[in-house]
Motif scaffolding. Structure first.
Motif, PDB file in Angstrom:
ATOM      1  N   UNK A 108      37.535  40.430  47.251  1.00 20.36           N
ATOM      2  CA  UNK A 108      38.282  39.300  46.693  1.00 20.36           C
ATOM      3  C   UNK A 108      39.090  39.838  45.519  1.00 20.36           C
ATOM      4  N   UNK A 109      39.870  38.951  44.898  1.00 17.39           N
ATOM      5  CA  UNK A 109      40.521  39.356  43.659  1.00 17.39           C
ATOM      6  C   UNK A 109      39.455  39.515  42.576  1.00 17.39           C
ATOM      7  N   UNK A 110      39.843  40.126  41.458  1.00 15.17           N
ATOM      8  CA  UNK A 110      38.848  40.386  40.414  1.00 15.17           C
ATOM      9  C   UNK A 110      38.268  39.092  39.850  1.00 15.17           C
ATOM     10  N   UNK A 111      39.109  38.063  39.694  1.00 17.70           N
ATOM     11  CA  UNK A 111      38.642  36.824  39.077  1.00 17.70           C
ATOM     12  C   UNK A 111      38.925  35.638  39.997  1.00 17.70           C
ATOM     13  N   UNK A 112      38.041  35.383  40.949  1.00 20.65           N
ATOM     14  CA  UNK A 112      38.312  34.337  41.930  1.00 20.65           C
ATOM     15  C   UNK A 112      38.449  32.942  41.320  1.00 20.65           C
ATOM     16  N   UNK A 180      44.498  43.536  37.328  1.00 17.48           N
ATOM     17  CA  UNK A 180      43.113  43.997  37.235  1.00 17.48           C
ATOM     18  C   UNK A 180      42.602  44.411  38.619  1.00 17.48           C
ATOM     19  N   UNK A 184      41.286  48.145  39.308  1.00 18.47           N
ATOM     20  CA  UNK A 184      39.845  48.382  39.293  1.00 18.47           C
ATOM     21  C   UNK A 184      39.162  48.259  40.641  1.00 18.47           C
ATOM     22  N   UNK A 185      39.827  47.717  41.654  1.00 17.75           N
ATOM     23  CA  UNK A 185      39.064  47.353  42.841  1.00 17.75           C
ATOM     24  C   UNK A 185      39.544  48.018  44.119  1.00 17.75           C
TER      25      UNK A 185
END
Lengths: 539, 225
Positions: A108-112, A180, A184-185
């Motif tokens: 998923x994205x870093x901050x769902x 982000x 980072x992911x």
């Protein structure tokens, strides 16, 4: 990689919960992308309707369809809705949201939750703006120039400005999430220079979101404060300077033009490599030119103010800097053409849009050079030449890229194929309708027809009739995908995981993807676009 | 502002659960930090618009700005500066306490930080009330007796816009601190999981730093006898 277990009915993100709640409270980036798709389409239709009324008004030289006051509100609402609620969020919020986690191999994205919040913020901003439109509208033009917007206009400026301000936060949060996530992911093995070019373009776009949008936000706050409390920062009566607003506004809004076009460039890079079965020619150049456009975009805002009364020296400097933006843009066009060279090219719907994009963007970009030239700009300033130029970039570029991307990834998004024949017809209709609409406007502008007038001398009528006819065709061209894509969601044939035989992690999971995107974290072992076309020379 | 989500999906049930989208706690921690730093960049540019405007008018109307600055309450401004710097110290100590997992000092430092924040806002309110009484608030009732009263209004416009925006950020910061205080009392933070405190600390320091720029620009530019 990520071999799926053979199960008869594998759960995917679309059938992971059916109720309204499972959509409105989802934290799945793919569902949020679809929420955006629905709301953005709604705004596109609204903005389009405003555009058609404008074109109908201009069918005759006399301003007979609507009053001049209404006309002002129409073009303002058309601009505000199309720029802030369609063009800016379109590709990042829909395709970016859907694809970035898939492309970098993340779950998923870093901050769902932040992602879901940004959709709600967008909707709240939209509600404010639509409330303004319904309760009487606003007539300042989408640029809200002071002192007209801050002092004189007696329409709903504050409400509209608040709507745009709120929507800005949606962009900021989306950009932050993308940056982000990309940093980072990334999946193991996915180095920066193996990233798909679409990801690079979204990265550059996010930089503009982060650096530009807050400045727009504060300028709009100041306009709002000035209207409500008469604080006078832009008010010349007490020594304030309306030019300051233009500087602050264009510091964001010129880079915003690249928010609209950069994502399309990313989409086009994906489509062209796939349908010519070639590696991207000059991958590094395409990637870095995105960043270069983002950076240069911040240095050229003054070319909107050549006739505003800024100093001649400033005009000359901004003129010079503006020319520079042509370089990375041209690099991209050259590299796409070189990618096509000796490729095994197939003319599927997304590819037709990509070709359309290249053609229209080239015309739009070259006329941009006219406008960057100080003397020429003074001649065509505030004429239909400008209108034609930025519609070539924003509609011809951004919308073509958006439609191409929607078609390209539609099998992945919906799990269904669309009718190819209709797709090609729509692409051709859009292209022809577009050119018939906007090419005559270059001539109109060159002949001196000013923008934002609701009546004009009779000698301009023929070209205006052509333009209005084109707008009708363009409208039909936009309606077609709306109809057959909606149809295909239910009745289209099921899509395989990789219907185009494309490269990229998003094609390695099922269509539509499961909620967690990949059953196992993928490991990347090859560079982007490792296509091997028969007979194609690798460069 | 949803700083909570920015803190990397603050977990509801367990103290150091890793959210589903992350591979491990380290990745989650780094993502949270990068998210906050990126957000602070947008904040810098948000204030940057006003700083740019201030700079332009300061150079156009130096006398008006000097006079406006003279009218500021230097005492309150200086006390507030000290208060904020102290609050940054206690915040830094709170972050350290969270990293070493000492719950009591963490709660204490967070409370003191909040107290400093409230003191700051209290002084600000006193200051604003006085300006309001003296008709220094821009608008139809503005009056000011400096050498260039007309343009002084622009100074006061910036004063209220900038300190108002700063105060708003303080209020948001206090909300953030309240959340941290509640979760800290539940004993949620320790050596493995303390990202929300670190991220909240970054935000708090940012708001302080903005004041460090506002103080000389608003209070000190008119050299005093």
């Amino acid at each position: 990689m990520s071999v799926a277990l053979a199960q008869p009915e594998r759960p995917d993100y679309l059938n992971d919960g059916y109720g309204i709640k499972s959509w409105l409270l989802t934290r799945d980036h793919k569902r949020i992308a679809l929420l955006y798709l629905a709301s953005i389409t709604l705004f596109f239709v609204l903005g389009g309707i405003f555009a058609l009324i404008i074109r109908l008004e201009l069918l005759t030289p006399a301003g007979d369809l609507v009053t001049s006051q209404t006309y002002n509100k129409l073009f303002t609402m058309h601009g505000v809705i199309m720029v802030f609620f369609f063009l800016i969020p379109s590709i990042p919020a829909v395709l970016g949201n859907f694809l970035i986690p898939l492309m970098v191999g993340a779950r998923d994205l870093a901050f769902p939750r932040l992602n879901l919040l940004s959709w709600y913020v967008y909707v709240v901003g939209g509600v404010f703006t639509l409330t303004a439109a319904i309760t009487g509208g606003v007539d300042t033009g989408w640029t809200f120039y002071t002192p007209y917007s801050s002092t004189y206009s007696n329409t709903h400026v504050v409400l509209t400005v608040v709507g745009v301000f709120i929507t800005g936060f949606s962009s900021i949060l989306t950009g932050l999430n993308f940056i982000v996530t990309i940093h980072k992911m990334r999946a193991p093995g996915l180095s920066w220079f193996r990233l798909p070019l679409f990801v690079w373009s979204m990265y550059a776009t996010s930089m503009i979101f982060i650096l530009g949008t807050p400045v727009l936000a504060i300028s709009l706050v100041l306009v709002g404060l000035e209207r409500i409390f008469r604080i006078g920062i832009f008010d010349p009566h007490i020594g304030g300077d309306p030019l300051l607003f233009q500087h602050l506004f264009w510091f964001y809004s010129h880079p915003a033009v690249y928010i609209m076009i950069l994502p399309s460039m990313g989409v086009v890079s994906e489509i062209i490599t796939c349908f010519s079965r070639k590696r991207a020619f000059g991958y590094n150049f395409i990637a870095f030119s995105s960043v270069a456009i983002a950076v240069l975009g911040f240095l050229v805002w003054g070319h909107h103010m050549f006739v505003s009364g800024q100093s001649v020296a400033a005009g000359v400097i901004f003129s010079g800097l503006s020319f520079l933006v042509a370089i990375p843009s041209a690099i991209k066009v050259f590299n796409w053409t070189a990618t096509l060279y000796k490729g095994s090219v197939s003319y599927q719907t997304p590819m037709l849009y990509a070709f359309g994009f290249i053609g229209l963007f080239t015309i739009g970009g070259l006329t941009g050079l006219f406008l960057a030239t100080l003397g020429v700009d003074v001649h065509v300033h505030d004429t239909y030449f400008i209108i034609a130029h930025f519609h070539y970039i924003m509609v011809g570029g951004a919308v073509m890229g958006y439609l191409g991307g929607i078609h390209f990834w539609w099998p992945k998004i919906s799990g269904r194929m669309y009718p190819e024949w209709w797709g090609r017809v729509a692409a051709v209709v859009v292209f022809l309708g577009f050119n018939l609409t906007f090419f005559p406007q270059f001539i109109l502008g060159y002949l001196g027809m000013p923008r934002r007038y609701h009546a004009y001398p009779p000698e301009f009528q023929v070209l205006n009739v052509m333009s209005t006819a084109g707008a009708s065709i363009l409208g039909i061209g936009y309606l077609l995908p709306l109809v057959y894509l909606t149809w295909s969601m239910r009745y289209g044939p099921k899509a395989s995981a990789n219907p185009w035989a494309a490269k990229g992690l998003e094609w390695e999971t099922t269509s539509p993807p499961p909620t967690e995107n990949f059953l196992e974290t993928p490991i990347v072992t090859e560079e982007a676009y490792a296509y091997a076309a028969p007979g194609a020379t690798h460069v | 502002m949803s700083d909570r989500s920015m803190a990397g999906e603050a977990p509801a049930p367990r103290a150091h659960a890793v959210a589903h989208q992350f591979d491990d706690a380290a990745q989650q921690h780094e993502a949270g930090l990068l998210g906050m730093w990126t957000f602070l960049v947008t904040e810098i540019l948000f204030f940057g618009g006003m700083f740019a405007g201030y700079t332009v008018y300061r150079s156009l109307y130096p006398n008006a700005f000097r006079a406006g600055s003279h009218a500021m309450n230097l005492q309150i401004g200086s006390i507030n500066t000290a208060v904020l710097i102290l609050s940054s110290l206690t915040m830094a100590l709170a972050v350290h306490a969270s990293q070493t997992g000492r719950k009591k000092p963490l709660v204490a430092y967070l409370s003191v930080t909040m107290l400093f924040g409230l003191i700051f806002l209290g002084f600000k309110a006193i200051e604003w009330t006085a300006e309001f009484r003296e008709h220094h608030v821009p608008g139809p009732h503005f009056s000011f007796g400096g050498p260039d009263p007309v343009h002084s209004q622009i100074f006061f416009s910036f004063y209220f816009a900038m300190t108002g925006m700063h105060a708003l950020h303080m209020v948001i910061g206090l909300g953030l601190m309240t959340f941290l205080l509640i979760t800290a009392r539940q004993g949620r933070y320790g050596p493995e999981y303390h990202a929300p405190v670190v991220v909240g600390g970054l935000y708090w320091h940012f708001v302080d730093i903005v004041w460090i720029f506002l103080y000389p620009l608003l209070y000190l530019i008119g050299a005093r006898k």
